[in-house]
Design a protein around this motif. Structure first.
Motif, short mmCIF file in Angstrom:
data_model
loop_
_atom_site.label_atom_id
_atom_site.label_comp_id
_atom_site.label_asym_id
_atom_site.label_seq_id
_atom_site.Cartn_x
_atom_site.Cartn_y
_atom_site.Cartn_z
N GLY A 68 -41.05 -32.81 49.02
CA GLY A 68 -39.62 -32.62 49.21
C GLY A 68 -39.25 -32.56 50.68
N ARG A 69 -38.33 -31.65 50.99
CA ARG A 69 -37.89 -31.50 52.38
C ARG A 69 -38.08 -30.06 52.87
NH1 ARG A 69 -37.18 -35.85 50.66
NH2 ARG A 69 -35.78 -37.54 51.33
N ASP A 70 -38.08 -29.11 51.93
CA ASP A 70 -38.09 -27.69 52.28
C ASP A 70 -39.17 -26.93 51.54
OD1 ASP A 70 -37.09 -28.02 49.75
OD2 ASP A 70 -35.66 -26.36 49.89
N THR A 100 -39.62 -32.93 43.95
CA THR A 100 -38.39 -32.13 43.92
C THR A 100 -37.15 -32.97 44.23
OG1 THR A 100 -38.61 -31.45 46.24
CG2 THR A 100 -39.62 -30.02 44.58
N GLY A 101 -37.35 -34.09 44.96
CA GLY A 101 -36.21 -34.98 45.24
C GLY A 101 -35.60 -35.49 43.94
N ARG A 117 -28.99 -25.86 45.76
CA ARG A 117 -30.34 -25.56 46.25
C ARG A 117 -30.88 -24.28 45.61
NH1 ARG A 117 -31.54 -29.23 49.92
NH2 ARG A 117 -33.63 -28.40 49.84
N ARG A 176 -29.20 -40.95 56.08
CA ARG A 176 -29.61 -39.93 55.13
C ARG A 176 -30.58 -38.95 55.81
NH1 ARG A 176 -32.56 -39.82 50.14
NH2 ARG A 176 -33.63 -41.77 50.48
N ALA A 199 -27.69 -37.82 45.96
CA ALA A 199 -28.71 -36.76 46.02
C ALA A 199 -28.64 -36.05 47.37
CB ALA A 199 -30.09 -37.34 45.80
N SER A 200 -28.50 -36.84 48.44
CA SER A 200 -28.43 -36.24 49.77
C SER A 200 -27.19 -35.36 49.87
CB SER A 200 -28.42 -37.36 50.82
OG SER A 200 -28.44 -36.82 52.11
N ARG A 215 -28.27 -30.64 58.24
CA ARG A 215 -27.39 -29.80 57.42
C ARG A 215 -27.66 -28.33 57.72
NH1 ARG A 215 -30.94 -31.72 52.35
NH2 ARG A 215 -32.63 -30.24 52.61
N TYR A 272 -32.90 -33.17 42.74
CA TYR A 272 -31.61 -33.35 43.45
C TYR A 272 -30.95 -34.65 42.99
CZ TYR A 272 -32.90 -29.37 46.26
OH TYR A 272 -33.24 -28.09 46.63
N ARG A 273 -31.77 -35.67 42.75
CA ARG A 273 -31.23 -36.94 42.26
C ARG A 273 -30.58 -36.76 40.90
NH1 ARG A 273 -33.07 -41.77 44.64
NH2 ARG A 273 -34.12 -41.32 46.60
N ASP A 326 -30.03 -35.04 56.25
CA ASP A 326 -30.99 -34.08 55.68
C ASP A 326 -31.59 -33.16 56.75
OD1 ASP A 326 -30.57 -35.29 53.21
OD2 ASP A 326 -32.39 -36.51 53.29
N SER A 357 -27.54 -32.15 47.82
CA SER A 357 -28.60 -31.27 48.32
C SER A 357 -28.15 -30.41 49.49
CB SER A 357 -29.84 -32.08 48.72
OG SER A 357 -29.61 -32.77 49.93
#
Ligand code: DC
Length: 228
Positions: free
Chosen positions: A130-132, A35-36, A110, A181, A100-101, A188, A39-40, A185, A104
Motif C-alpha cells: 500500500g502506501r501507509d 490494500t489499494g 482511511r 496521482r 481511489a486516489s 495529502r 480504496y479502489r 498521494d 483515499s
C-alpha cells in the motif's frame, strides 16, 4: 507462540509492489493483501453513486464507506467484493485509479479501511502492500520495504499492464496521470506516502519482480531469525 510475520511494502504506483508482494507471500506462506484494492472498491462505489471528481462532499463518501461491506478473499490471488459482488476486475479501470486516489485522502475512509487491514493480518500475518502500511497500519513491524523505480519505468510498466488487460492507453497520458496521482498521494494531509529511516529502500528499476522478491525474502528471513 511466535507472532505472525507482517511485511509492509509501500511505494508509488507501478513500482511492481503487487507482483513482488504476491510472490513474496507465496514464498513465506502467508496471505497477500493488496490494500489499494480496498480504496479502489470504495472509489468504484463512489462512482456508481454518481459522485464526481474532484470530490466536494467528503462526508457523503465517508457515509458511503461506512455503509458498504468490503469483502476480501485472500489466497494466491486476492478477490475483492462490495456488498457481495465480485469487483476484482472492475476496480482496475484507469478511471477507478483516479477515484481511489481521491477517496483515499478522506480521513473517515482511511479509518475504516485501516481498521479492517489490521484485523485481516493480525491473525495469520501477511505481505501487505500500500502506501501507509509501515507508517500507519503496522508501524511496529520490523519488516518495512519502500519499493520504487524511476517514473518513466513505472509508467511504461503500467502502460504494458493496461495493454495486456485489453484496455490500452496512450503511454504519455499514463505517465502524466501517474505523476499527478503520486504527487497527490505523497502530499495529502492524511497518511501521505512517505519513506523514513525505518524502511529498507528497494529500487526495482533495473530488476524483475522475482529478483526483488528474492532480496526482500532474504532480508525478512535474516531479520526474523538473526544469526540462524
Ligand atoms: O496501489 P493502488 O494503485 O491500487 O492504490 C490505489 C490508490 O489508493 C492510490 O492512489 C493510493 C491509495 N492507497 C492509499 O492511500 N493507501 C494504501 N494503503 C493503498 C492505496
Amino acid at each position: 507462540m511466535t507472532a505472525p510475520v507482517i511485511v509492509a511494502i509501500d511505494g508509488p504506483s507501478g513500482a511492481g509492489k503487487s507482483t513482488v508482494a504476491r510472490t513474496l507471500a507465496n514464498r513465506l506462506g502467508v496471505p497477500y493483501i493488496d490494500t489499494g484494492a480496498m480504496y479502489r472498491a470504495i472509489g468504484l462505489a463512489a462512482r456508481e453513486q454518481g459522485i464526481e471528481l474532484p470530490i466536494e462532499d467528503a462526508a457523503r463518501v465517508e457515509r458511503l464507506a461506512e455503509s458498504l461491506s468490503i469483502g476480501i478473499e485472500t489466497g494466491p490471488e486476492m478477490r475483492v467484493f462490495v456488498n457481495g459482488r465480485d469487483v476484482t476486475a472492475a476496480i482496475r479501470e484507469p478511471e477507478i485509479s483516479r477515484y481511489a486516489s481521491a477517496v483515499s485522502a478522506i480521513p473517515g475512509v482511511r479509518r475504516r479501511l485501516v481498521a479492517e487491514q489490521r484485523r485481516l493480518a493480525a491473525e495469520s500475518g501477511g505481505v501487505m502492500e500500500g502506501r501507509d502500511i509501515g507508517t500507519k497500519v503496522f508501524p511496529e513491524t520490523p519488516h518495512k520495504f519502500f519499493l520504487t523505480a524511476p517514473l518513466a519505468v513505472r509508467a511504461a510498466r503500467r502502460a504494458a499492464e493496461l495493454e495486456s488487460r485489453g484496455t490500452p492507453q496512450d503511454p504519455s497520458r499514463v505517465l502524466t496521470e501517474m505523476e499527478k496521482r503520486d504527487f497527490d498521494d505523497a502530499n495529502r494531509a492524511e497518511s501521505p506516502l512517505t519513506c523514513d529511516e525505518t524502511y529498507v529502500l528497494v529500487d526495482s528499476g533495473d530488476r524483475d519482480a522475482s529478483a526483488v522478491a528474492a532480496e526482500i525474502e532474504r532480508r525478512v528471513r535474516e531479520r526474523a531469525s538473526p544469526g540462524g
